[in-house]
Design an enzyme around this catalytic site. Sequence first.
Site, short mmCIF file in Angstrom:
data_model
loop_
_atom_site.label_atom_id
_atom_site.label_comp_id
_atom_site.label_asym_id
_atom_site.label_seq_id
_atom_site.Cartn_x
_atom_site.Cartn_y
_atom_site.Cartn_z
N TYR A 128 0.69 -1.45 0.19
CA TYR A 128 -0.09 0.15 -0.26
C TYR A 128 0.93 1.02 -0.02
O TYR A 128 1.51 1.64 1.24
CB TYR A 128 -0.77 0.19 1.39
CG TYR A 128 -2.38 -1.15 1.18
CD1 TYR A 128 -2.27 -2.20 -0.04
CD2 TYR A 128 -2.69 -1.19 2.35
CE1 TYR A 128 -3.43 -2.70 -0.32
CE2 TYR A 128 -3.67 -2.36 1.99
CZ TYR A 128 -3.52 -2.98 0.89
OH TYR A 128 -5.02 -4.20 0.85
N ALA B 287 -17.56 -0.58 -0.99
CA ALA B 287 -17.49 -0.61 -2.66
C ALA B 287 -16.96 -0.02 -3.41
O ALA B 287 -17.10 0.27 -4.35
CB ALA B 287 -19.79 -1.41 -3.25
N GLN B 288 -16.23 0.18 -2.43
CA GLN B 288 -14.85 1.37 -2.77
C GLN B 288 -15.72 2.89 -2.40
O GLN B 288 -15.11 3.63 -3.86
CB GLN B 288 -14.18 1.36 -3.94
CG GLN B 288 -13.60 -0.31 -3.52
CD GLN B 288 -12.27 -0.05 -5.10
OE1 GLN B 288 -12.19 0.25 -5.95
NE2 GLN B 288 -11.06 -0.62 -4.25
N GLY B 289 -16.62 2.97 -2.14
CA GLY B 289 -17.69 4.27 -1.86
C GLY B 289 -19.42 4.46 -2.57
O GLY B 289 -19.85 4.97 -2.36
N THR C 203 -22.32 4.60 -0.41
CA THR C 203 -22.31 5.61 0.85
C THR C 203 -23.87 5.87 0.18
O THR C 203 -24.17 7.16 0.55
CB THR C 203 -21.04 6.00 1.11
OG1 THR C 203 -20.78 7.03 -0.73
CG2 THR C 203 -19.59 5.55 0.60
N1 LIG Z 1 -6.47 -7.70 0.19
C1 LIG Z 1 -6.53 -7.01 -0.60
O1 LIG Z 1 -6.94 -7.14 -1.93
C2 LIG Z 1 -7.72 -6.29 -0.42
C3 LIG Z 1 -7.99 -5.73 -1.70
C4 LIG Z 1 -8.69 -4.13 -1.87
C5 LIG Z 1 -8.40 -3.82 -0.04
N2 LIG Z 1 -8.46 -4.50 0.93
C6 LIG Z 1 -8.61 -3.32 2.42
O2 LIG Z 1 -9.58 -3.39 2.67
C7 LIG Z 1 -9.60 -1.44 3.07
C8 LIG Z 1 -11.31 -0.68 2.63
O3 LIG Z 1 -11.29 -0.99 0.94
P1 LIG Z 1 -11.62 -0.21 0.15
O4 LIG Z 1 -10.39 0.95 0.63
O5 LIG Z 1 -11.04 -0.41 -0.83
O6 LIG Z 1 -13.07 0.59 0.35
P2 LIG Z 1 -13.92 0.79 1.30
O7 LIG Z 1 -13.44 0.09 2.52
O8 LIG Z 1 -15.57 0.39 0.80
O9 LIG Z 1 -14.62 2.36 0.21
C9 LIG Z 1 -13.38 3.37 0.95
C10 LIG Z 1 -13.86 4.95 0.48
O10 LIG Z 1 -14.95 5.39 0.37
C11 LIG Z 1 -15.05 6.44 0.89
N3 LIG Z 1 -15.94 6.54 1.91
C12 LIG Z 1 -15.14 5.56 2.73
N4 LIG Z 1 -16.77 6.32 3.77
C13 LIG Z 1 -16.71 6.83 3.90
C14 LIG Z 1 -18.18 7.46 4.21
N5 LIG Z 1 -18.46 7.09 5.08
N6 LIG Z 1 -18.93 8.50 3.21
C15 LIG Z 1 -18.27 8.75 1.83
N7 LIG Z 1 -17.14 8.40 1.95
C16 LIG Z 1 -17.18 7.01 2.63
C17 LIG Z 1 -14.07 7.05 0.45
O11 LIG Z 1 -13.36 7.23 -0.61
P3 LIG Z 1 -13.67 8.73 -1.27
O12 LIG Z 1 -14.19 9.63 -0.36
O13 LIG Z 1 -12.95 9.01 -2.66
O14 LIG Z 1 -14.90 8.20 -2.26
C18 LIG Z 1 -12.83 6.12 1.22
O15 LIG Z 1 -11.77 5.91 0.90
C19 LIG Z 1 -8.26 -1.35 2.51
O16 LIG Z 1 -7.99 0.35 2.71
C20 LIG Z 1 -7.82 -2.10 2.51
O17 LIG Z 1 -7.04 -1.66 3.78
C21 LIG Z 1 -7.92 -5.03 1.06
#
Ligand SMILES: NC(=O)c1ccc[n+]([C@@H]2O[C@H](COP(=O)([O-])OP(=O)(O)OC[C@H]3O[C@@H](n4cnc5c(N)ncnc54)[C@H](OP(=O)(O)O)[C@@H]3O)[C@@H](O)[C@H]2O)c1
Length: 311
Positions: free
Chosen positions: A62, A210-212, A215
């Site tokens: 990361y 789902a990456q935002g 929300t």
């Molecule tokens: N093992 C693997 O292969 C793998 C792969 C992917 C992720 N991960 C792990 O899973 C974690 C979470 O996944 P992710 O970051 O891909 O996606 P996520 O948690 O589904 O989405 C995160 C994004 O959503 C938005 N967000 C989050 N909370 C919010 C709220 N309360 N209100 C409005 N917007 C909000 C932010 O981006 P914006 O504000 O830009 O929209 C944030 O960066 C990662 O940090 C990582 O640790 C692991």
Amino acid sequence: MIENSKPFEFSLNNIEIGVGAWSWGDRFFWNYGGSFSDADIEAAFRSSTEKGINFFDTAEVYGQGRSELILGRLINNSTKPSFIATKYFPYPWRLTKNSLHTALKGSLKRLQMDCVSLYQIHWPASLISLETLMNSLAEEVNAGKTVAVGVSNFNRNRTQRAYTALAKYNIPLASNQVEYHLLNRHIEKNGLLERCHELGVRVIAYSPLAQGLLTGKYSPENPPPGIRGRRYANLLKEIKPLIELMTEIGKGHGDKTPSQVALNWLICKGALPIPGAKNLAQVQQNNGSIGWRLTEAEVSSLDTASDGIIK
Ligand SMILES: NC(=O)c1ccc[n+]([C@@H]2O[C@H](COP(=O)([O-])OP(=O)(O)OC[C@H]3O[C@@H](n4cnc5c(N)ncnc54)[C@H](OP(=O)(O)O)[C@@H]3O)[C@@H](O)[C@H]2O)c1
């Protein structure tokens, strides 16, 4: 000062929700340094640990190590304990058993720690056997460099193999971290979720919002920036009814937001969500998804609405 030297009290069973730290230091996908800063991250970290939500998921890849470096700094300036999960990436050129040992050493250095709580294999490896990797993980547990071990992106067969390989060393497979949310329910349909529950392997749900998308702030007219906008262009056209249902259900629980409903849905399924958060407002909202529960009827109506989209 630091109470982080107590990772031995760590058990994934005691954790309802964590914080994903992929974006912390990642410029390419998440626009670190553009849409959010170190000060935003610090505020999110502090608020979370003060609330007792102190399980942070990172990885050596990361931000090319920046996420671990940022976390290391924050942990060391904090009086609150943190549990850190990080990951080994099985690059194709990492062909020897010793590579995992070297990689963990690098992670511990960046994190300024002697021992992490959870060390995970980020993806299945193709050129080194799963059994060899499990043997290396077992050695790290015995050397006191990690309390627990897990895998990520492992299917049902690989999860079973990892579980069996570790059992030879009397070490449980603590977790499998996989993509799981209302717009991706593969692990429900292909039996992985059920098998993990049977084996006592904790399912850590990544990208739980789902990456935002879940929300509710994005739409076809207002897509997420960058790569996400292109990746989710089609899906965005279909999620409105689901977001409306989530909003309505949230109202019945004291105005919970769609994000909070999405995360609570995962908790109801027995998974541990690790939502990413770029700032204080996001982390505070996400952390408000615990301490209450959707009803069974609500979970099932969300299942039905999600089935209508992902078919
Ligand atoms: N093992 C693997 O292969 C793998 C792969 C992917 C992720 N991960 C792990 O899973 C974690 C979470 O996944 P992710 O970051 O891909 O996606 P996520 O948690 O589904 O989405 C995160 C994004 O959503 C938005 N967000 C989050 N909370 C919010 C709220 N309360 N209100 C409005 N917007 C909000 C932010 O981006 P914006 O504000 O830009 O929209 C944030 O960066 C990662 O940090 C990582 O640790 C692991």
